[in-house]
Write a protein that holds these residues in place. Structure first.
Motif, PDB file in Angstrom:
ATOM      1  N   ARG A  44       0.829  -1.206   0.000  1.00  0.00           N
ATOM      2  CA  ARG A  44       0.000   0.000   0.000  1.00  0.00           C
ATOM      3  C   ARG A  44       0.869   1.265   0.000  1.00  0.00           C
ATOM      4  O   ARG A  44       0.600   2.207  -0.745  1.00  0.00           O
ATOM      5  CB  ARG A  44      -0.918   0.019   1.219  1.00  0.00           C
ATOM      6  CG  ARG A  44      -2.115  -0.853   1.087  1.00  0.00           C
ATOM      7  CD  ARG A  44      -3.073  -0.664   2.261  1.00  0.00           C
ATOM      8  NE  ARG A  44      -3.943  -1.806   2.343  1.00  0.00           N
ATOM      9  CZ  ARG A  44      -3.752  -2.862   3.128  1.00  0.00           C
ATOM     10  NH1 ARG A  44      -2.725  -2.914   3.930  1.00  0.00           N
ATOM     11  NH2 ARG A  44      -4.593  -3.876   3.107  1.00  0.00           N
ATOM     12  N   ASN A  45       1.882   1.270   0.850  1.00  0.00           N
ATOM     13  CA  ASN A  45       2.775   2.430   0.927  1.00  0.00           C
ATOM     14  C   ASN A  45       3.516   2.654  -0.389  1.00  0.00           C
ATOM     15  O   ASN A  45       3.638   3.787  -0.860  1.00  0.00           O
ATOM     16  CB  ASN A  45       3.769   2.277   2.072  1.00  0.00           C
ATOM     17  CG  ASN A  45       3.109   2.320   3.421  1.00  0.00           C
ATOM     18  OD1 ASN A  45       1.996   2.805   3.576  1.00  0.00           O
ATOM     19  ND2 ASN A  45       3.790   1.794   4.429  1.00  0.00           N
ATOM     20  N   ALA A  46       4.022   1.578  -0.963  1.00  0.00           N
ATOM     21  CA  ALA A  46       4.757   1.669  -2.226  1.00  0.00           C
ATOM     22  C   ALA A  46       3.840   2.137  -3.354  1.00  0.00           C
ATOM     23  O   ALA A  46       4.246   2.933  -4.202  1.00  0.00           O
ATOM     24  CB  ALA A  46       5.389   0.320  -2.574  1.00  0.00           C
ATOM     25  N   MET A  47       2.591   1.671  -3.342  1.00  0.00           N
ATOM     26  CA  MET A  47       1.644   2.067  -4.380  1.00  0.00           C
ATOM     27  C   MET A  47       1.289   3.545  -4.258  1.00  0.00           C
ATOM     28  O   MET A  47       1.182   4.255  -5.270  1.00  0.00           O
ATOM     29  CB  MET A  47       0.377   1.212  -4.298  1.00  0.00           C
ATOM     30  CG  MET A  47      -0.542   1.394  -5.467  1.00  0.00           C
ATOM     31  SD  MET A  47       0.267   0.872  -6.992  1.00  0.00           S
ATOM     32  CE  MET A  47      -0.493   1.967  -8.143  1.00  0.00           C
ATOM     33  N   ALA A  48       1.143   4.031  -3.035  1.00  0.00           N
ATOM     34  CA  ALA A  48       0.846   5.451  -2.826  1.00  0.00           C
ATOM     35  C   ALA A  48       2.000   6.319  -3.332  1.00  0.00           C
ATOM     36  O   ALA A  48       1.779   7.336  -4.011  1.00  0.00           O
ATOM     37  CB  ALA A  48       0.584   5.722  -1.349  1.00  0.00           C
ATOM     38  N   GLU A  49       3.221   5.924  -3.013  1.00  0.00           N
ATOM     39  CA  GLU A  49       4.392   6.663  -3.471  1.00  0.00           C
ATOM     40  C   GLU A  49       4.490   6.624  -4.998  1.00  0.00           C
ATOM     41  O   GLU A  49       4.714   7.649  -5.648  1.00  0.00           O
ATOM     42  CB  GLU A  49       5.654   6.069  -2.845  1.00  0.00           C
ATOM     43  CG  GLU A  49       6.924   6.733  -3.301  1.00  0.00           C
ATOM     44  CD  GLU A  49       8.183   6.006  -2.847  1.00  0.00           C
ATOM     45  OE1 GLU A  49       9.262   6.589  -3.017  1.00  0.00           O
ATOM     46  OE2 GLU A  49       8.099   4.874  -2.353  1.00  0.00           O
ATOM     47  N   HIS A  50       4.311   5.457  -5.554  1.00  0.00           N
ATOM     48  CA  HIS A  50       4.422   5.267  -6.992  1.00  0.00           C
ATOM     49  C   HIS A  50       3.380   6.101  -7.741  1.00  0.00           C
ATOM     50  O   HIS A  50       3.701   6.777  -8.720  1.00  0.00           O
ATOM     51  CB  HIS A  50       4.255   3.781  -7.328  1.00  0.00           C
ATOM     52  CG  HIS A  50       4.420   3.444  -8.762  1.00  0.00           C
ATOM     53  ND1 HIS A  50       5.637   3.468  -9.390  1.00  0.00           N
ATOM     54  CD2 HIS A  50       3.523   3.076  -9.703  1.00  0.00           C
ATOM     55  CE1 HIS A  50       5.483   3.119 -10.666  1.00  0.00           C
ATOM     56  NE2 HIS A  50       4.204   2.888 -10.866  1.00  0.00           N
ATOM     57  N   SER A  51       2.152   6.081  -7.265  1.00  0.00           N
ATOM     58  CA  SER A  51       1.093   6.827  -7.947  1.00  0.00           C
ATOM     59  C   SER A  51       1.318   8.340  -7.827  1.00  0.00           C
ATOM     60  O   SER A  51       0.994   9.085  -8.752  1.00  0.00           O
ATOM     61  CB  SER A  51      -0.284   6.432  -7.433  1.00  0.00           C
ATOM     62  OG  SER A  51      -0.434   6.758  -6.081  1.00  0.00           O
ATOM     63  N   ALA A  52       1.872   8.798  -6.705  1.00  0.00           N
ATOM     64  CA  ALA A  52       2.159  10.231  -6.553  1.00  0.00           C
ATOM     65  C   ALA A  52       3.155  10.689  -7.620  1.00  0.00           C
ATOM     66  O   ALA A  52       2.960  11.748  -8.246  1.00  0.00           O
ATOM     67  CB  ALA A  52       2.695  10.521  -5.159  1.00  0.00           C
ATOM     68  N   TYR A  53       4.195   9.919  -7.836  1.00  0.00           N
ATOM     69  CA  TYR A  53       5.175  10.280  -8.868  1.00  0.00           C
ATOM     70  C   TYR A  53       4.571  10.176 -10.265  1.00  0.00           C
ATOM     71  O   TYR A  53       4.847  11.005 -11.134  1.00  0.00           O
ATOM     72  CB  TYR A  53       6.429   9.410  -8.767  1.00  0.00           C
ATOM     73  CG  TYR A  53       7.269   9.752  -7.564  1.00  0.00           C
ATOM     74  CD1 TYR A  53       7.762  11.039  -7.365  1.00  0.00           C
ATOM     75  CD2 TYR A  53       7.573   8.794  -6.605  1.00  0.00           C
ATOM     76  CE1 TYR A  53       8.526  11.363  -6.262  1.00  0.00           C
ATOM     77  CE2 TYR A  53       8.344   9.109  -5.489  1.00  0.00           C
ATOM     78  CZ  TYR A  53       8.811  10.397  -5.327  1.00  0.00           C
ATOM     79  OH  TYR A  53       9.562  10.725  -4.228  1.00  0.00           O
TER      80      TYR A  53
END
Length: 75
Positions: A44-53
């Motif tokens: 979940r954390n990685a997906m949030a970071e990835h989508s922000a970029y």
């Protein structure tokens, strides 16, 4: 409602395109590692970071962002 959130716009306006691309690639590696490990919280954390970029990169390519950058306007 806007397609891009304020955090995406701010990230796009304050970060160079090359730095966004590099951060996007690193976040994709973290996303794949989290998926491989099966750790749902890390995923979940990685997906949030990835989508922000990803959204910041998309916003950086829009005419509105280019106009703001050219005119010196900030969010």
């Amino acid at each position: 409602m806007s397609f891009f959130k304020g955090e995406h716009k701010k990230l796009a306006m304050t970060t160079s395109f090359s730095n966004l691309r590099q951060a996007y690639a690193l976040s994709e590696q973290r996303l794949r590692a989290a998926a491989s490990s099966g750790d749902m919280q890390a995923l979940r954390n990685a997906m949030a970071e990835h989508s922000a970029y990803e959204y910041a990169l998309l916003y950086k390519s829009t005419p509105k962002c280019k106009e703001r950058m050219k005119g010196g306007k900030r969010i």
